[in-house]
Design a protein around this motif. Sequence first.
Motif, PDB file in Angstrom:
ATOM      1  N   ALA A 146      -1.482 -13.142  17.845  1.00  0.00           N
ATOM      2  CA  ALA A 146      -0.929 -11.937  18.455  1.00  0.00           C
ATOM      3  C   ALA A 146      -2.087 -11.106  18.986  1.00  0.00           C
ATOM      4  O   ALA A 146      -3.198 -11.132  18.450  1.00  0.00           O
ATOM      5  N   SER A 147      -1.837 -10.351  20.027  1.00  0.00           N
ATOM      6  CA  SER A 147      -2.871  -9.503  20.605  1.00  0.00           C
ATOM      7  C   SER A 147      -3.130  -8.298  19.700  1.00  0.00           C
ATOM      8  O   SER A 147      -2.285  -7.935  18.872  1.00  0.00           O
ATOM      9  N   MET A 148      -4.283  -7.674  19.880  1.00  0.00           N
ATOM     10  CA  MET A 148      -4.608  -6.489  19.085  1.00  0.00           C
ATOM     11  C   MET A 148      -3.653  -5.338  19.400  1.00  0.00           C
ATOM     12  O   MET A 148      -3.467  -4.443  18.571  1.00  0.00           O
ATOM     13  N   VAL A 149      -3.048  -5.377  20.578  1.00  0.00           N
ATOM     14  CA  VAL A 149      -2.048  -4.355  20.916  1.00  0.00           C
ATOM     15  C   VAL A 149      -0.890  -4.414  19.931  1.00  0.00           C
ATOM     16  O   VAL A 149      -0.291  -3.385  19.589  1.00  0.00           O
ATOM     17  N   ARG A 150      -0.584  -5.608  19.439  1.00  0.00           N
ATOM     18  CA  ARG A 150       0.466  -5.764  18.434  1.00  0.00           C
ATOM     19  C   ARG A 150      -0.072  -5.553  17.018  1.00  0.00           C
ATOM     20  O   ARG A 150       0.598  -4.984  16.160  1.00  0.00           O
ATOM     21  N   TRP A 151      -1.288  -6.031  16.784  1.00  0.00           N
ATOM     22  CA  TRP A 151      -1.846  -5.948  15.426  1.00  0.00           C
ATOM     23  C   TRP A 151      -2.118  -4.510  14.998  1.00  0.00           C
ATOM     24  O   TRP A 151      -1.867  -4.155  13.837  1.00  0.00           O
ATOM     25  N   VAL A 152      -2.636  -3.691  15.875  1.00  0.00           N
ATOM     26  CA  VAL A 152      -3.045  -2.330  15.486  1.00  0.00           C
ATOM     27  C   VAL A 152      -1.892  -1.518  14.911  1.00  0.00           C
ATOM     28  O   VAL A 152      -2.009  -0.959  13.811  1.00  0.00           O
ATOM     29  N   PRO A 153      -0.738  -1.402  15.594  1.00  0.00           N
ATOM     30  CA  PRO A 153       0.358  -0.639  14.993  1.00  0.00           C
ATOM     31  C   PRO A 153       0.904  -1.273  13.717  1.00  0.00           C
ATOM     32  O   PRO A 153       1.319  -0.563  12.794  1.00  0.00           O
ATOM     33  N   VAL A 154       0.892  -2.610  13.642  1.00  0.00           N
ATOM     34  CA  VAL A 154       1.366  -3.285  12.427  1.00  0.00           C
ATOM     35  C   VAL A 154       0.453  -2.959  11.250  1.00  0.00           C
ATOM     36  O   VAL A 154       0.918  -2.625  10.151  1.00  0.00           O
ATOM     37  N   LEU A 155      -0.854  -3.063  11.469  1.00  0.00           N
ATOM     38  CA  LEU A 155      -1.810  -2.741  10.406  1.00  0.00           C
ATOM     39  C   LEU A 155      -1.693  -1.279   9.990  1.00  0.00           C
ATOM     40  O   LEU A 155      -1.719  -0.956   8.793  1.00  0.00           O
ATOM     41  N   ALA A 156      -1.558  -0.396  10.963  1.00  0.00           N
ATOM     42  CA  ALA A 156      -1.450   1.032  10.659  1.00  0.00           C
ATOM     43  C   ALA A 156      -0.201   1.322   9.836  1.00  0.00           C
ATOM     44  O   ALA A 156      -0.259   2.063   8.839  1.00  0.00           O
ATOM     45  N   CYS A 157       0.911   0.751  10.227  1.00  0.00           N
ATOM     46  CA  CYS A 157       2.175   1.000   9.510  1.00  0.00           C
ATOM     47  C   CYS A 157       2.143   0.410   8.103  1.00  0.00           C
ATOM     48  O   CYS A 157       2.524   1.083   7.127  1.00  0.00           O
ATOM     49  N   CYS A 158       1.703  -0.846   7.981  1.00  0.00           N
ATOM     50  CA  CYS A 158       1.717  -1.506   6.676  1.00  0.00           C
ATOM     51  C   CYS A 158       0.717  -0.874   5.707  1.00  0.00           C
ATOM     52  O   CYS A 158       1.064  -0.540   4.564  1.00  0.00           O
ATOM     53  N   LEU A 159      -0.520  -0.712   6.157  1.00  0.00           N
ATOM     54  CA  LEU A 159      -1.535  -0.130   5.279  1.00  0.00           C
ATOM     55  C   LEU A 159      -1.212   1.328   4.967  1.00  0.00           C
ATOM     56  O   LEU A 159      -1.435   1.802   3.847  1.00  0.00           O
ATOM     57  N   GLY A 160      -0.662   2.031   5.961  1.00  0.00           N
ATOM     58  CA  GLY A 160      -0.266   3.420   5.735  1.00  0.00           C
ATOM     59  C   GLY A 160       0.848   3.517   4.704  1.00  0.00           C
ATOM     60  O   GLY A 160       0.825   4.383   3.820  1.00  0.00           O
ATOM     61  N   ALA A 161       1.842   2.619   4.810  1.00  0.00           N
ATOM     62  CA  ALA A 161       2.951   2.623   3.850  1.00  0.00           C
ATOM     63  C   ALA A 161       2.456   2.302   2.448  1.00  0.00           C
ATOM     64  O   ALA A 161       2.923   2.904   1.461  1.00  0.00           O
ATOM     65  N   MET A 162       1.519   1.376   2.337  1.00  0.00           N
ATOM     66  CA  MET A 162       0.967   1.034   1.015  1.00  0.00           C
ATOM     67  C   MET A 162       0.219   2.224   0.418  1.00  0.00           C
ATOM     68  O   MET A 162       0.335   2.520  -0.777  1.00  0.00           O
ATOM     69  N   ALA A 163      -0.547   2.936   1.250  1.00  0.00           N
ATOM     70  CA  ALA A 163      -1.287   4.103   0.782  1.00  0.00           C
ATOM     71  C   ALA A 163      -0.341   5.216   0.344  1.00  0.00           C
ATOM     72  O   ALA A 163      -0.541   5.855  -0.703  1.00  0.00           O
ATOM     73  N   VAL A 164       0.708   5.452   1.132  1.00  0.00           N
ATOM     74  CA  VAL A 164       1.695   6.481   0.774  1.00  0.00           C
ATOM     75  C   VAL A 164       2.379   6.137  -0.538  1.00  0.00           C
ATOM     76  O   VAL A 164       2.611   7.008  -1.385  1.00  0.00           O
TER      77      VAL A 164
END
Length: 296
Positions: free
Chosen positions: A128-146
């Motif tokens: 997948a392109s980084m255009v797809r990876w960046v929001p996925v990483l932000a959402c997943c890692l952000g949800a784990m941190a929250v």
Amino acid sequence: MIVLAAVFAVTGAASNAMGTAFQRKAASTVAQGGGLRLLVELAHRPAWVIGVGGVAGAAMFQALALVNGPMALVQPLFVLELPFALMIAAPLMHRRMPTSVWWSIAGVVTGLALVLAAAAPSGARDQASMVRWVPVLACCLGAMAVAVVVARPGRPPLFRAAVLATASAIGNALTAAMLKSATGVFAGQGLVAFLTAWQTYGFALTGVAAVLLLENALQAGWLAASQPALTIGDATVSLVLAVALFEEKIRMGWWLLPEVVGVGFIVWGVVMLSRAVPAVHGATGHGGMAADHHPG
């Protein structure tokens, strides 16, 4: 390729179930405690060595499954790990499973078959392109941190267990996505490319984080709160990531009806099995010996 991916996924689920069952068997024979001394004692027990081999094998089978088929097919099949774990642990712990447990296992298997047959996951991409990876990483890692912040000590144990297990499920799904991408690089470009791909180190780090979150979930509250969140959450988030990252397809429209019915069977079966696990393992209380975890 789809059939091969399914076979590898089921084998991986069985391998990890065997691994965790043998590890628990070994752990039940040593005095309570932790740290390096515990690991040294466990390393001298054949059951623990077999268990480690089972978990390592599960990681290999998962990677083979992901490189041969869609993530939306592979990850839901790891729901079978919980039934496998019970069926392996019962004779290992010299216990008998009640009829209700067999009905619950049948519910999980039936529901999973119904969901996968109706959804018919498909897709051949592993990058997948980084255009797809960046929001996925932000959402997943952000949800784990929250989740870590929300489930701080002092909150009700059941709430903490469910929230931390959900965070672990997100971590497992993200790990699987990066593992699929990394194994795709290995299959297409070789070892050097695999070792220089960011996804290789990403799935290692998120995998460790998911395990740590799971351990905290098990310490926080009862298995009946953490296991359903972990099992169902992993499959659900994996499905979302498969579509978002790799553009995998599942059937919609009227097919949603049997899919929802199948999910209902799975949820019911997992909840019932989660309640039965401590009895099979001879554990009471917070279930540190009573939950399964897969490598991604």
